[in-house]
Design a protein around this motif. Structure first.
Motif, PDB file in Angstrom:
ATOM      1  N   ASP A  30      25.442   2.653  30.059  1.00 34.44           N
ATOM      2  CA  ASP A  30      26.344   2.240  28.982  1.00 34.44           C
ATOM      3  C   ASP A  30      25.585   1.620  27.821  1.00 34.44           C
ATOM      4  O   ASP A  30      26.013   1.738  26.664  1.00 34.44           O
ATOM      5  CB  ASP A  30      27.402   1.256  29.493  1.00 34.44           C
ATOM      6  CG  ASP A  30      28.722   1.400  28.734  1.00 34.44           C
ATOM      7  OD1 ASP A  30      29.187   2.551  28.589  1.00 34.44           O
ATOM      8  OD2 ASP A  30      29.266   0.389  28.264  1.00 34.44           O
ATOM      9  N   SER A  31      24.459   0.985  28.097  1.00 32.59           N
ATOM     10  CA  SER A  31      23.632   0.470  26.997  1.00 32.59           C
ATOM     11  C   SER A  31      23.099   1.627  26.157  1.00 32.59           C
ATOM     12  O   SER A  31      23.113   1.565  24.920  1.00 32.59           O
ATOM     13  CB  SER A  31      22.478  -0.365  27.550  1.00 32.59           C
ATOM     14  OG  SER A  31      22.955  -1.548  28.158  1.00 32.59           O
ATOM     15  N   SER A  87      25.950   3.041  24.168  1.00 36.25           N
ATOM     16  CA  SER A  87      26.492   2.134  23.150  1.00 36.25           C
ATOM     17  C   SER A  87      25.547   1.907  21.975  1.00 36.25           C
ATOM     18  O   SER A  87      25.874   1.121  21.073  1.00 36.25           O
ATOM     19  CB  SER A  87      26.825   0.779  23.785  1.00 36.25           C
ATOM     20  OG  SER A  87      27.799   0.913  24.793  1.00 36.25           O
ATOM     21  N   ARG A  91      29.849  -3.888  26.285  1.00 36.85           N
ATOM     22  CA  ARG A  91      29.250  -2.976  27.261  1.00 36.85           C
ATOM     23  C   ARG A  91      29.900  -3.108  28.639  1.00 36.85           C
ATOM     24  O   ARG A  91      30.208  -4.207  29.092  1.00 36.85           O
ATOM     25  CB  ARG A  91      27.749  -3.243  27.388  1.00 36.85           C
ATOM     26  CG  ARG A  91      26.913  -2.586  26.320  1.00 36.85           C
ATOM     27  CD  ARG A  91      25.472  -2.985  26.441  1.00 36.85           C
ATOM     28  NE  ARG A  91      25.271  -4.397  26.130  1.00 36.85           N
ATOM     29  CZ  ARG A  91      24.120  -5.043  26.292  1.00 36.85           C
ATOM     30  NH1 ARG A  91      23.073  -4.404  26.799  1.00 36.85           N
ATOM     31  NH2 ARG A  91      24.004  -6.312  25.969  1.00 36.85           N
TER      32      ARG A  91
END
Length: 679
Positions: free
Chosen positions: A181-182, A185, A251
């Motif tokens: 997800d980092s 994002s 996040r």
């Protein structure tokens, strides 16, 4: 498999100190290697448990300690890879291994015949004339079995197995979702003007990241692990700052496949139930029973005392920033931007120029390695012919004063999409005099990789991180213990950060700084006034930094001081988080925790559950030890010898707090920490 049918993961390496031949290993080798290694250790354990001789320290405790060497080799290789250079296949293997290894460890711990033998030796301990390292090893193996459930009924043991296995999978999955997800994002901007304030090297890296992500044009701002993104101190466009901040703080809570909210809730419930089964009031009680802190209540008291002072300091800090900002709004995304402006306004010297004198290669050789040579007599000889696990990774032979090689040091400094965020130290091979193994350790950072022909220039924070992680490396490299489970950083969690934090003091020490701080283009030494300004700026932590750290520590304990019924009742992660921070008096919308629950990898994916307080707990010792070093003459070989002898070489073979008190001649004081933190 190799041609001789020996799995390359398990094959004895011919390279120095057992450095793995990474090039010979494929991902397909790992599961078969672990399967064989686990079976081999279970056969060893069966032989130990069914030994017809009466149980002794040697034939039982020591035998268990030295069992499973193939498994240790496989784990040292695989789990070093999966953090800094993962891929879908390795993630899949990691998830599968999480449960397999947990079940394997439980099978050993709950082996009733083995536990009976260990218990007999433990009961006779006072009559065995064991020295301190051996008595501590015996206690560790006995407590480890009890805490795994060896003393429970068969039904309770089965529940413990199910809980442990499920937790292993959940925490592994949590870490993987954060990385995914980092990456997902990362903030895309299509116009370079939006990046005003970033350095040329950072802009080039953002352009390169966009290209690697498949964008024909534009720039991609990658996210770091903590809530506060360092780029926010630089970006002049407040709208872009808000985009980056919102991307960071949301996040793993966006309702997509990487959402971790349900993982958090299940992890907390299972940890609470495990603690209940073992007779502890909660998970924090279960964890802190093995630490240097006397109790969770003692940790609460320290955090409460520091929080009250930090919030008062934060009010003063914010008032100053508002004066500086004038009509400009200061939101959570803007706080560190204005902190940086305030630091510059207080100095006639442009602190931004410091990075020009702080080039990675020079800092490593003439700073990090130089201080280690002066203090501990170590020399570092690069070995480019030795294989590493990634082209960016470098290998150094570590030599003592006599020229004898005592281990290997690997440096993996640059960020990449396959590497999880943050910075850490890994041990591929643990030191043990009885096994005749010497340490192979790795430092991992996430610096922005420069373009070809350019140099990596460090901020003060990045410089500090470099020295910090090398402090962990020294703890591993200078280890001189008999047993691998007592080696290097295998100490209580709330002590492990102490040596690394001590090593930070040399980053800006006058003689060390003077040795490495040269302009990366002209070679000119750093101006005296810039060196002084850098030391002053780094000498006291901002209230913002203290508050965001304390908020994360409070949040960690709040989750882990829930009993089973309380944990079952929580359904809203964000709501619980807000309530916990308010109750502790450290909740502020302007300064969120260093990690929100959904991406708090230390506690839900790593080994710091109910232990994130460790940094500030260790910092009490660190700040006090810094004063000891300075009072004894600072950067001198004799001081390094004494510190290595009392702390770095001893690992968990002695009580670390007793050893520390013997070094400085008294119990530690908290006042140096309060002064450093501006409290």
């Amino acid at each position: 498999m190799g041609t001789d049918n020996v799995n390359p993961v398990l094959a004895q390496s011919d390279l120095p100190h057992g450095l793995p031949d990474f090039a010979s290993i494929s991902d397909d080798d790992f599961l078969p290697a672990f399967t064989d290694a686990m079976a081999s250790q279970l056969a060893e354990i069966d032989e130990i448990a069914n030994n017809a001789e009466p149980p002794t320290f040697g034939n039982t405790v020591e035998a268990v300690e030295f069992s499973g060497r193939d498994l240790a080799r496989a784990a040292g290789i695989f789990f070093n890879l999966v953090g800094p250079d993962t891929n879908p296949k390795r993630n899949e293997i990691s998830r599968e291994l999480s449960t397999l290894l947990t079940d394997h460890q439980n099978t050993i711990a709950m082996n009733p015949v083995l536990f009976e033998r260990i218990s007999k030796v433990h009961g006779d301990a006072d009559d065995l004339d064991l020295d301190e390292p051996r008595r501590r090893l015996l206690d560790k193996h006995y407590r480890g079995a009890v805490r795994a459930g060896a003393g429970l009924s068969p039904d309770q043991q089965q529940e413990m197995r199910e809980i442990s296995s499920r937790l292993a999978l959940l925490t592994t999955t949590f870490s993987q979702k954060i990385l995914d997800d980092s990456n997902d994002s990362a903030v895309f901007v299509d116009d370079a003007s939006a990046l005003d304030g970033m350095s040329a090297g950072e802009i080039a890296a953002a352009r390169r990241a966009a290209t690697e992500a498949g964008h024909d044009s534009g720039y991609l701002i990658a996210l770091e692990l903590p809530t506060s993104q360092s780029v926010l101190t630089e970006l002049t466009d407040s709208a872009v700052r808000r985009r980056v901040f919102e991307a960071s703080i949301n996040r793993c809570a966006r309702g997509n496949d990487n959402d971790t909210t349900e993982l958090v809730l299940e992890i907390v419930r299972l940890r609470a139930r495990r603690a209940e089964l073992l007779g502890y009031s909660d998970h924090a009680d279960y964890v802190i029973a093995e630490q240097t802190a006397p109790s969770a209540e003692a940790v609460d008291d320290l955090l409460r005392e520091l929080s009250e002072s930090a919030m008062r300091a934060g009010e003063r800090e914010l008032d100053d920033l508002r004066v500086l900002a004038g009509d400009a709004e200061i939101g959570a995304a803007d706080y560190t931007y204005w902190l940086a402006r305030a630091a510059r306004s207080k100095s006639d010297v442009p602190l931004d120029d410091f990075a020009d004198y702080c080039e990675l290669e020079t800092v490593l050789t003439r700073g990090v390695f130089y201080a280690a040579n002066v203090l501990y007599g170590l020399r570092f000889v690069e070995r480019p012919e030795l294989p590493a696990y990634h082209p960016d990774v470098r290998v150094w032979d570590v030599l003592d004063e006599s020229g004898r090689s005592i281990g290997l040091f690997l440096g993996d400094y640059f960020a990449r999409p396959s590497k999880r965020g943050g910075a850490w130290m890994n041990s591929i091979v643990d030191q043990s005099t009885m096994l005749q193994t010497q340490p192979v350790v790795v430092n991992v950072l996430n610096l922005t990789k420069p373009d070809d022909g350019e140099k990596c220039l460090l901020t003060v924070d990045q410089l500090t991180t470099l020295f910090h992680e090398f402090g962990h490396a020294l703890h591993g490299l200078l280890s001189a213990v008999d047993y691998p489970s007592q080696s290097g950083t295998s100490v209580p969690r709330d002590f492990v950060e102490f040596p690394s934090q001590v090593n930070e003091m040399w980053a800006l020490h006058p003689s060390v700084l003077a040795n490495y701080a040269r302009h990366h283009e002209t070679g000119e030494p750093i101006p005296a006034e810039l060196a002084t300004a850098a030391r002053e700026s780094a000498g006291t932590e901002s209230a913002h930094g203290t508050i965001e750290y304390l908020a994360a520590s409070v949040l960690d304990l709040a989750w882990h001081q829930l009993d089973t019924a309380q944990a079952e009742a929580i359904t809203d992660v964000a709501g619980f988080e807000a309530q916990a921070l308010r109750a502790a008096g450290i909740g502020t919308d302007l300064i969120p925790p260093r990690y929100r629950s959904t991406y708090f990898n230390h506690i839900f994916g790593g080994g710091y559950s109910a232990g994130y307080y460790s940094y500030i707990w260790s910092e009490v010792l660190d700040a006090d030890t810094e004063q000891w070093f300075l009072s004894e003459g600072g950067l001198q070989r004799e001081n390094g010898r004494r510190f290595a002898q009392s702390t770095l070489s001893r690992g968990d073979s002695v009580d670390p707090l007793v050893a520390h008190e013997e070094l400085i001649g008294r119990k530690p004081y908290i006042e140096p920490l309060l002064a450093r933190r501006g409290l």
